[in-house]
Write an enzyme that holds these catalytic residues in place. Structure first.
Site, PDB file in Angstrom:
ATOM      1  CB  CYS A 117      -0.966  -0.010   1.177  1.00 27.01           C
ATOM      2  SG  CYS A 117      -0.226  -0.197   2.805  1.00 27.01           S
ATOM      3  CE1 TYR A 118       1.344   3.770   5.126  1.00 26.93           C
ATOM      4  CE2 TYR A 118       2.399   1.717   5.792  1.00 26.93           C
ATOM      5  CZ  TYR A 118       1.557   2.776   6.078  1.00 26.93           C
ATOM      6  OH  TYR A 118       0.942   2.867   7.295  1.00 26.93           O
TER       7      TYR A 118
END
Length: 305
Positions: A117-118
């Site tokens: 995600c990041y």
């Protein structure tokens, strides 16, 4: 003609549940699931994986490696939502917007590693700027991000939703976060970036920021040039939006794109002060996880033999 069989291994975790919900009503695939009593049976799981056209792994890293090792059917294709294979040279990185031909590579790949995600936000911001020479590969990069607590794992979700935990937590303080090699490799950084993540007292959504100093960038780089570079890189992209410059934007809401599969990129600059802030806003369960997996699945179905 039979429908492609899709098996989700680990469909009771946060990402797996989201993917299952997205695929449950579709008529173009046959969704294979195991009864609860058999979900932890290695033999049953291996049989299910080897009977699938595409297996989606929503497992911890070690379990994902074990699942891949159990595949003996050469026709089985895999999307791995864990971080086990994100820098593996034999796996295609599942960020279709990475380059002009990445979606085509994903469509015909047998092994696809879903991005973290990041890293999705960091790479989307940085890769075009590094490729254009506007940011040097050896820039001393610092990346900070706050996610909803759903990104911190099932135990944290349960504590928050039981009212046993609240507030903001910053973690990764050993500076060994597993996303760092992924960000470095796919953004094109020559040196290891600082990455400081955290999660807040809300369920989902990310704001990721990257500060830059103009004195450390090549001569002539301005806020406008950085903005134009990102706009050009993502022109026509369905899931990446570059926000128009606006002096009226005074804050970013991490939940602004919740329930969508998009990521919105921002460039906030103060040329007079020699500073610029890159930012990305997106749903950690959308473009940051389940949405990305379904996007990759649809590409692979298009390229299905």
């Amino acid at each position: 003609m039979s429908k492609p069989v899709v098996f989700i291994d680990g469909d009771q975790g946060t990402t797996g549940l989201q993917i299952h919900a997205r695929l449950g009503g579709r008529q173009d695939i046959e969704l294979l699931t195991l009864p609860e009593a058999l979900r932890k049976d290695p033999a049953q799981r291996a049989e299910a994986i080897n009977s699938a056209d595409i297996a989606v792994l929503c497992l911890p890293d070690d379990a994902a490696r074990e699942a891949v090792a159990s595949i003996h059917n050469p026709a089985v294709r895999v999307i791995d939502a864990s971080s086990a294979h994100r820098v593996h040279p034999d796996w295609v990185y599942g960020l279709p917007e990475l380059s002009a031909d990445q979606a085509e590579r994903i469509a015909h790949a047998s092994r696809v590693s879903n991005p973290g995600c990041y890293p999705t936000g960091a790479i989307a911001l940085l890769r075009p700027l590094l490729q254009a020479g506007l940011v040097p590969a050896d820039y001393p990069m610092a990346i900070h991000a706050i996610s909803g607590y759903s990104g911190a794992g099932r135990a944290t979700v349960e504590r928050h939703e039981a009212g046993e935990e609240s507030g903001v937590r910053v973690y990764g303080l050993s500076l060994e976060h597993k996303h760092v090699p992924e960000i470095q490799q796919w953004a094109g950084l020559g040196t290891r970036p600082f990455f400081v993540p955290g999660y807040g007292n809300y369920r989902q959504g990310i704001v990721l920021t990257i500060p830059l100093m103009f004195r450390l960038l090549p001569a002539g780089v301005t806020t406008e040039r950085l903005q134009q570079c990102l706009e050009q890189a993502y022109q026509g992209a369905a899931h990446v939006q570059v926000a128009a410059p606006s002096s009226q934007v005074s804050q970013l809401d991490p939940e602004a794109l919740n329930g969508t599969d998009g990521v919105r990129l921002h460039v906030f600059g103060n040329d007079a002060q020699g500073q610029v802030l890159l930012a990305a806003v997106f749903d950690n369960l959308g473009k940051g996880a389940a949405g990305a997996a379904v996007q990759n699945l649809d590409l692979m179905l298009m390229g299905q033999p």
